[in-house]
Design a protein around this motif. Structure first.
Motif: not given
Length: 392
Positions: A97-102
């Motif tokens: 996964v990649i975490p995304i602030f939005l």
């Protein structure tokens, strides 16, 4: 106890290394922190690599709220799901996964619409907490709270992230490229692609050729813009910008008696079709707006200015010039649907990500990444994590 193939960590506390910001503007401190298990709608992820964005620098320097200390910064990352909490259906242990602030909850009116990427159910704010219950999953070895950053906190071997902030990605994609789409590159490319909807054959002016500005150029190139003007005070940025499609360069310190907007209006015979402010200065927003063509010119704001900064426009010019001014958080992208498209375009050799990575360091050398970015020597520095782990 060291991690093995048969170790189960579900529901248990983990002690792992983290680079903690203890005081504003001071070097990060490598220390062990306790990472709680994920709560409902959360997963705990093992960070494989993370990259440094200038937003980390901005809040690292900030002495007052929304600056908080001690804090684990970092929000551009790539990781593997280590354990899942309750009410998690779409992710399982081992997913990349990649975490995304939005956030992208997938349930509210905005998340279901193609018109917006601003979630109503979990509205974005610069919070020191997790999203749903506003508590922390981090404590130091003394039991004191360590604050979160942008719901990600990737400068830690392990972090807990809400599922609304996670985008599942193909494990075949290199981690040190995928992590770039967590924030900066996606923001720039998306601003040209989604927010501005840059048209083939159009002209673009970009104020600030840092990583986000260069990503705007890349997005404009992909959209078919024929003239991409970079504006910066550093003449070296022109050669760098050419890699991403920049065709012309304006040094804002060498415009003589003319303003930058006057120069751009002359270059484009009336103003650029699209202008992008990528620095975070209200004065540059004004200059970008003035550089746009009357009638259809569109200015997009991507830079993060200091809290309380104001923009001033007269009602006369807004009415008579017919221009558009728009903000673009995360480039207008919907994380769970648009980021996989960008990753595919990278794998298809259309989107240039490799050129953004100028340095790579080990986790214990994370402060070098700060020095490189502060010194204007890097676009993106990828920080590779170590594989040490202990359990309580």
């Amino acid at each position: 106890m060291r991690e093995t193939a048969h170790t189960r960590t579900d529901g248990r506390l983990i002690v792992g290394a983290a680079a903690v910001a203890r005081k504003a503007g001071e070097p990060l401190v490598m220390e062990e922190v306790v990472v709680a298990p994920p709560s409902s709608h959360e997963v705990r992820i093992k960070i494989i690599c993370t990259s440094l964005c200038y937003s980390d620098i901005t809040f690292w320097k900030m002495k007052d709220p929304p600056g908080y200390f001690p804090r684990i910064l970092g929000h551009e990352a790539y990781g593997v799901v280590e354990s899942v909490g309750e009410n998690v259906a779409d992710l399982t242990e081992g997913d990349t996964v990649i975490p995304i602030f939005l956030p992208d909850c997938g349930e509210c009116t905005d998340c279901r619409s193609k018109k917006s990427n601003l979630c109503t159910k979990l509205p974005f704010k610069v919070s020191p907490w997790t999203h749903r219950d506003e508590t922390s999953r981090f404590t130091d070895l003394n039991g004191d709270t360590v604050y979160h950053f942008l719901y990600v906190s990737s400068f830690s071997e392990y972090t807990v992230v809400d599922i609304a902030h996670l985008t599942k990605v193909d494990p075949a994609i290199p981690p040190n490229r995928a992590c770039l789409l967590s924030c900066g590159v996606s923001t720039g490319v998306g601003a040209a692609w989604r927010t501005a909807n840059v048209e083939a054959g159009s002209s673009v002016a970009i104020f600030g050729l840092g990583a986000i500005g260069l990503a705007v150029a890349e997005g404009a190139r992909l959209c078919g813009a024929t003239r991409i003007i970079g504006v910066d005070v550093n003449p070296d940025k022109f050669e760098i910008g050419k890699k991403f499609g920049v065709t012309d360069f304006v040094n804002s310190k060498e415009c003589g008696n003319k303003t930058v907007s006057q120069v751009i209006i002359e270059m484009t015979d009336g103003g650029a079709d699209y202008c992008f402010e990528c620095v975070g200065l209200s004065s540059l927003v004004r200059e970008a707006y003035d550089s746009c063509r009357k009638g259809w010119g569109k200015t997009v704001v991507l830079g993060v200015d200091k809290p309380g900064s104001q923009l001033n426009f007269s009602s006369f010019e807004v009415l008579h010039h017919g221009k558009t001014l728009s903000g673009s958080l995360f480039g207008g992208l919907k994380p769970k649907s648009d980021v996989p498209i960008l990753l595919k375009r990278y794998m298809d050799k259309e989107l240039r990500l490799d050129e953004f990575v100028t340095h790579e360091v080990r986790f214990e050398d994370i402060n070098k990444a700060f020095d490189l970015l502060l010194g204007g020597k890097s676009l993106r520095c990828v920080i590779w994590m170590d594989n040490c782990l202990k359990f309580l």
